[in-house]
Write an enzyme that holds these catalytic residues in place. Sequence first.
Site, short mmCIF file in Angstrom:
data_model
loop_
_atom_site.label_atom_id
_atom_site.label_comp_id
_atom_site.label_asym_id
_atom_site.label_seq_id
_atom_site.Cartn_x
_atom_site.Cartn_y
_atom_site.Cartn_z
N HIS A 1 -84.42 -9.44 4.23
CA HIS A 1 -83.40 -10.42 4.59
C HIS A 1 -82.02 -10.05 4.07
O HIS A 1 -81.02 -10.34 4.68
CB HIS A 1 -83.80 -11.82 4.11
CG HIS A 1 -84.83 -12.42 5.00
ND1 HIS A 1 -86.12 -12.60 4.62
CD2 HIS A 1 -84.75 -12.82 6.28
CE1 HIS A 1 -86.80 -13.10 5.64
NE2 HIS A 1 -85.99 -13.25 6.65
N ARG B 1 -81.04 -18.80 12.26
CA ARG B 1 -81.80 -18.97 11.01
C ARG B 1 -81.14 -20.10 10.21
O ARG B 1 -80.32 -19.87 9.33
CB ARG B 1 -81.76 -17.68 10.18
CG ARG B 1 -82.60 -16.53 10.76
CD ARG B 1 -82.57 -15.32 9.83
NE ARG B 1 -83.52 -14.30 10.17
CZ ARG B 1 -83.24 -13.21 10.90
NH1 ARG B 1 -82.03 -13.02 11.37
NH2 ARG B 1 -84.19 -12.32 11.15
N ARG C 1 -84.06 -22.44 14.76
CA ARG C 1 -85.32 -22.44 14.02
C ARG C 1 -85.19 -23.41 12.86
O ARG C 1 -84.17 -23.39 12.16
CB ARG C 1 -85.60 -21.03 13.50
CG ARG C 1 -86.85 -20.93 12.68
CD ARG C 1 -87.17 -19.50 12.36
NE ARG C 1 -86.32 -18.97 11.29
CZ ARG C 1 -86.40 -17.71 10.85
NH1 ARG C 1 -87.26 -16.87 11.38
NH2 ARG C 1 -85.62 -17.30 9.88
N ARG D 1 -92.41 -6.11 3.76
CA ARG D 1 -91.17 -5.67 4.41
C ARG D 1 -90.05 -5.37 3.44
O ARG D 1 -89.03 -4.79 3.81
CB ARG D 1 -90.72 -6.72 5.45
CG ARG D 1 -90.33 -8.04 4.87
CD ARG D 1 -90.22 -9.11 5.95
NE ARG D 1 -88.88 -9.30 6.44
CZ ARG D 1 -88.48 -10.34 7.17
NH1 ARG D 1 -89.35 -11.28 7.50
NH2 ARG D 1 -87.25 -10.46 7.57
N CYS E 1 -87.45 -11.85 18.59
CA CYS E 1 -86.22 -11.92 17.80
C CYS E 1 -86.30 -11.10 16.51
O CYS E 1 -85.36 -11.10 15.72
CB CYS E 1 -85.86 -13.37 17.49
SG CYS E 1 -87.15 -14.24 16.59
C1 PEP Z 1 -89.15 -12.25 11.91
O1 PEP Z 1 -89.99 -12.46 11.06
O2 PEP Z 1 -89.24 -11.31 12.74
C2 PEP Z 1 -87.95 -13.09 12.03
C3 PEP Z 1 -87.12 -12.96 13.04
O3 PEP Z 1 -87.72 -14.00 11.05
P1 PEP Z 1 -87.15 -13.61 9.61
O4 PEP Z 1 -86.62 -12.19 9.70
O5 PEP Z 1 -86.10 -14.59 9.29
O6 PEP Z 1 -88.35 -13.72 8.73
MG MG Z 2 -89.99 -14.29 9.89
#
Ligand code: PEP
Ligand code: MG
Length: 546
Positions: free
Chosen positions: A153, A262, A299, A432, A469
């Site tokens: 993020h 977001r 969202r 991630r 997305c």
């Molecule tokens: C995802 O998980 O792909 C997403 C778009 O949400 P975030 O990156 O905010 O977890």
């Molecule tokens: Mg996500």
Amino acid sequence: DREIERFHEAIELVRVELKRIRGRVSEDLGDELAGIFEAQSLFLSDGTFLERVEGHIVDEKINAEWAIYETATEIQAQFDAIGAEYLRERSEDLRDVCRHLVRQLRGIHLHHLSEIEGDVVIVADDLSPTDAVRFGRENVVGFAIEHGSRTSHTTIIARSLNLPAVSGLTDIRKRLTDQAEVPIIVDGSAGEVVLRPTAEVLRGYRHQISVLVREEENLLEQGRSLAVSTDGVEVRVMANIDLPEEIDDAVRFGSEGVGLYRSEFLYIEKSPAMPEEDEQVEAYRRLIEAAAPHPAIVRTYDLGGRKIAREVMYTHEENPVLGLRGIRLTLARREIFRTQLRALYRAAVYGDLWIMLPMVTVVEEVRGYRAFAAEIQAELDAENLAYRDDCKLGIMIEVPAAALIADLLAREVDFFSIGTNDLIQYALAVDRNNEHVTDLYQPGHPGMVRLLRQIARAANREGIELSMCGEMAADPRLTPLLLGIGLRRLSVSPRKVPTIKNRICELSTRTCEDMVEQCTHLATGAEVDQFLLDTTGAVHSKEGST
Ligand code: PEP
Ligand code: MG
């Protein structure tokens, strides 16, 4: 005696420090927030707190730091046992005060960014998304971070702020041994950081900057056209928005609506204050009106996981990414979400608002949400407030189990948006944020191809809208795969819209479908990537690889 003396010295220093912070916050953010620091400084003269710390020092012959820690732990346990909301806040205050005290005792000094003149590159072991937002609004021009990857993020936020960021730089802090100012280049496109560049390298980068500025003109031009494949299929390219200031870019770069807002960043940015209902109505209204005539997909707060909000997360979790996050938290902490839902349904009167739920894993969560929304709507009715209850309701598909029951979920909602950032992390069991396993974070993994196909088939069979997305949607090398799987809506960061539109115009969906068929016989992610490259050619525009 010496430890008690150190403790009292620290108390006086922290009292001064809190007063200074209170003054600054009051100037920048108002008296209400400044009150938090006022409340914190009360602990510094609280008889019980002082006596207990001194008691620990005398009885156990431990140093002041340890005594503070023990006292804080005891008092917090007592507060928690009572469980009152007010005490939970006091408990947070106490923890903060103790942090200040221990920092003073250990001689750690805090600096404010504004003390530094000129441009700043933040070099850090790790950075929370909140810090990234806050720093990004100061004189910071780039981030070089040891942890994390291109889908963390923090990196996503840097992209929103249009700042270069490179993560996964394992020992960058060690290499910056001298504290003196050094020139540093953060090349977000190549995923490289250059320390102490030579004059020639600097010249090269200056030239590259001028090329990028010129390219931006072309991008604006490309963004204005529609994305139609060579066999005449139109694909909508929408924008992911994290921060309000991105809306203008989304419009400028030709996005067709907002595919993901977001909304939790509204919350995170204001923290520790809560975004008020009217303020939220305004924020959603601005988004909806900017997206028109296309939809704006908002969202609901995706808090929890790495996006910790202390005001909502009462619990300490060993593994927050598998914990109380997304829709789970929405349903567990209704008092916080009530305000958001009221604002959303009220803002829906301004245009085409679609509401999206994050992290859905079980059908009951969708049903639970609907019941909650019905309660909110009844409340708005009773208050005679204008609202709309017919906006589309959709979910993120980012948990493998949700992908596997996509057919069942499709019967409950109006649309899906695939969140590959999390879906890949959960399906491949690859954090991630973890730079040690970035090689395993493979969007083209055959398992992902199968999962994505299954989701698309379920959505198409049930006749609901489908989009993607996650960051996977923004990688032009993978566009053929996504078109072949059946995606006709993609949502990417605003500046990526033209690149993806351009890429779509080069491809035929029929050829892409055949390619996906062949991809399913391949055994590795590397083979899938190579196959896409061999069959559709290299991507011309420069690809970011932070
Ligand atoms: C995802 O998980 O792909 C997403 C778009 O949400 P975030 O990156 O905010 O977890
Ligand atoms: Mg996500």
